[in-house]
Design a protein around this motif. Structure first.
Motif, mmCIF file in Angstrom:
data_model
loop_
_atom_site.group_PDB
_atom_site.id
_atom_site.type_symbol
_atom_site.label_atom_id
_atom_site.label_comp_id
_atom_site.label_asym_id
_atom_site.label_seq_id
_atom_site.Cartn_x
_atom_site.Cartn_y
_atom_site.Cartn_z
ATOM 1 N N GLN A 162 6.554 137.905 90.710
ATOM 2 C CA GLN A 162 6.611 137.038 90.491
ATOM 3 C C GLN A 162 5.507 135.719 90.015
ATOM 4 O O GLN A 162 5.325 135.508 89.060
ATOM 5 N N ASP A 163 4.460 136.402 90.933
ATOM 6 C CA ASP A 163 3.872 135.467 90.749
ATOM 7 C C ASP A 163 2.577 136.020 89.427
ATOM 8 O O ASP A 163 1.978 134.957 88.400
ATOM 9 N N PHE A 164 2.439 137.443 89.778
ATOM 10 C CA PHE A 164 2.142 137.719 87.288
ATOM 11 C C PHE A 164 3.267 137.212 86.533
ATOM 12 O O PHE A 164 3.129 136.234 85.670
ATOM 13 N N ALA A 165 4.231 136.598 86.799
ATOM 14 C CA ALA A 165 5.290 136.778 85.867
ATOM 15 C C ALA A 165 4.978 134.909 85.550
ATOM 16 O O ALA A 165 4.680 134.280 84.777
ATOM 17 N N ASP A 166 5.123 133.928 86.756
ATOM 18 C CA ASP A 166 4.357 132.747 86.818
ATOM 19 C C ASP A 166 3.293 132.501 86.015
ATOM 20 O O ASP A 166 2.706 131.534 85.363
ATOM 21 N N ALA A 167 2.050 133.353 86.391
ATOM 22 C CA ALA A 167 0.843 133.631 85.831
ATOM 23 C C ALA A 167 1.036 133.380 84.479
ATOM 24 O O ALA A 167 0.409 133.089 83.618
ATOM 25 N N ALA A 168 1.915 134.295 83.723
ATOM 26 C CA ALA A 168 1.613 135.055 82.389
ATOM 27 C C ALA A 168 2.918 133.369 81.224
ATOM 28 O O ALA A 168 2.344 133.769 80.544
ATOM 29 N N LYS A 169 3.528 132.733 81.850
ATOM 30 C CA LYS A 169 4.233 132.071 81.454
ATOM 31 C C LYS A 169 3.439 131.044 81.038
ATOM 32 O O LYS A 169 3.154 130.080 80.619
ATOM 33 N N ARG A 170 2.438 130.390 82.304
ATOM 34 C CA ARG A 170 1.469 129.595 81.979
ATOM 35 C C ARG A 170 -0.053 130.072 80.871
ATOM 36 O O ARG A 170 -0.486 128.420 80.368
ATOM 37 N N VAL A 171 -0.190 131.071 81.170
ATOM 38 C CA VAL A 171 -1.109 131.656 79.831
ATOM 39 C C VAL A 171 -0.828 131.344 78.441
ATOM 40 O O VAL A 171 -1.576 130.583 77.404
ATOM 41 N N ASP A 172 0.628 131.301 78.848
ATOM 42 C CA ASP A 172 1.500 130.983 77.645
ATOM 43 C C ASP A 172 1.354 129.825 76.892
ATOM 44 O O ASP A 172 0.628 129.333 75.974
ATOM 45 N N LEU A 173 1.257 128.460 77.705
ATOM 46 C CA LEU A 173 1.600 127.189 77.804
ATOM 47 C C LEU A 173 -0.330 126.962 77.237
ATOM 48 O O LEU A 173 0.227 125.567 76.635
ATOM 49 N N ALA A 174 -0.956 127.672 77.775
ATOM 50 C CA ALA A 174 -2.426 127.772 77.731
ATOM 51 C C ALA A 174 -2.569 127.791 76.622
ATOM 52 O O ALA A 174 -3.902 127.878 75.419
#
Ligand code: FNR
Length: 368
Positions: A162-174
């Motif tokens: 889940q941490d990897f997925a949440d991080a990926a979402k943030r990378v997308d938002l950036a």
């Protein structure tokens, strides 16, 4: 005149890179609480001004306990997005895409930054204000200088996915363009792959399928939030350990096919890092290139080659002879951020640069 292979564009899923030169991820141990800051803007920004095809950020932790040191970059909270976005936006103004390497350091976490430790990456004890309890596939430390990891519970494994997925979402938002998952070098994901560090008896240990289960789950979870954007996985193709069960090229070939069947676009082929008993080849410095070539040929997947790629002719040959699709360059770009421009001059082409540099006539005409 034909354009040399190093400067052919490359289609990485929905993204076209202007050339085959990628900046390899490099930890800079210069963050406070995980934030990207002015150091990173200057460091990454200078490479963006110098014509590379893709820039990979340093290992960026998906959880605070997944940092190698207290000073690593991270993306474990929404507050981290703005600092990353600033760097991404700058790079985009130079038409350079950014890949973020998402990482969890596992049992190699909680160490001192290299220039702060007592040599050989001394552990920061968990009761130190800059240390914490570390996690691994099994309760086996990397070496006597590292903290003893806790064997991860299945709940902790699910949380990490889940941490990897949440991080990926943030990378997308950036607004970043690519994600690279750090599955190499003895960090968390790598400790699950290797029989040296994974002695589990549940569904995450034992068979090849079980040892690679975490990775399949991370890739699926990341893909679900990352949409149709490019995804790279970095692996240690071999651990260079003899006379004991270890992760080797045969398993890497299988793993690379598996990753690509799960929607990964390219395998970045590094090696080692799991064990102090590793013995690197001594016959050549660029000993990882044949590993990338074998993954490319025998797994039939796109690859990146990395390690001692310092010379433009050598880099061009890796691409033109089909050994790999990209070259990842690390230290040579610290020595010389303008290496891609010099490579272009040496190979007789001009490359697109940001206007401020392009108009300055910095390609060396003597080589054209
Ligand atoms: C690295 N390397 C590395 N690899 C990785 O996957 N994530 C990382 O964060 C880092 N950090 C890092 C920091 C520094 C200062 C160096 C020199 C290296 C490994 C790097 O990406 C590359 O694989 C190796 O350095 C070999 O390539 P070169 O340096 O011979 O081009």
């Amino acid at each position: 005149k034909d354009i040399p292979a190093l400067f052919h564009p490359y289609k990485l899923r929905n993204l076209t890179l202007k050339n085959r030169i990628a900046v390899s991820p490099m930890c800079m141990y210069s963050s406070s609480n995980g934030f990207f800051n002015d150091f990173h803007l200057v460091h990454i920004g200078s490479m963006a001004l110098h014509g590379v095809g893709l820039i990979t950020t340093e290992a960026t932790a998906v959880a605070p306990e997944g940092r190698i040191s207290f000073h690593d970059a991270g993306i474990w909270s929404d507050e981290h997005i703005a600092g990353l976005k600033r760097i991404v936006d700058f790079s985009h103004r130079t038409h350079t895409p950014i890949s973020v390497q998402l990482a969890h350091a596992g049992r190699k976490a909680s160490t001192k930054a290299p220039w702060l430790g007592d040599g050989d990456r001394k552990a920061t004890p968990s009761d130190d204000p800059e240390g914490w309890e570390v996690l691994g596939a099994s309760a086996l430390p990397y070496n006597a200088n590292h903290n003893m990891p806790h064997e991860m519970t299945v709940d902790q494994i699910r949380q990490t996915v889940q941490d990897f997925a949440d991080a990926a979402k943030r990378v997308d938002l950036a607004g970043a363009d690519v994600i690279e998952l750090h599955f190499a070098h003895g960090y968390l994901a790598s400790t699950f792959l290797s029989p040296i560090s994974n002695h589990r008896t549940d569904q995450f240990g034992g068979s090849f399928e079980n040892r690679s289960r975490l990775h399949v789950e991370i890739v699926r979870a990341v893909r679900a939030v990352w949409g149709d954007k490019p995804l790279i996985v970095r692996i240690s193709v071999t651990e260079w350990v003899k006379d004991e069960p270890s992760w080797d090229i045969e398993e890497s070939i299988k793993f690379s096919k598996l990753m690509v069947s799960e929607g990964v676009d390219l395998i970045d082929c590094s090696s080692g890092g799991i064990s102090e008993r590793q013995v690197f080849p001594t016959d050549r410095m660029d000993f990882q290139i044949p590993l990338a070539e074998r993954i490319h040929r025998e797994a039939g997947v796109p690859t990146g080659a990395v390690g001692f790629i310092n010379d433009p002719i050598q880099a061009n040959e890796i691409i033109s002879s089909g050994k790999s699709d990209l070259v990842f360059v690390a230290r040579e770009l610290l020595r010389n951020p303008g290496w891609a421009i010099e490579a272009a001059s040496k190979l007789g082409v001009r490359i697109a640069l940001a206007n401020q540099y392009a108009r300055a006539g910095i390609h060396r005409p003597t080589h054209q």
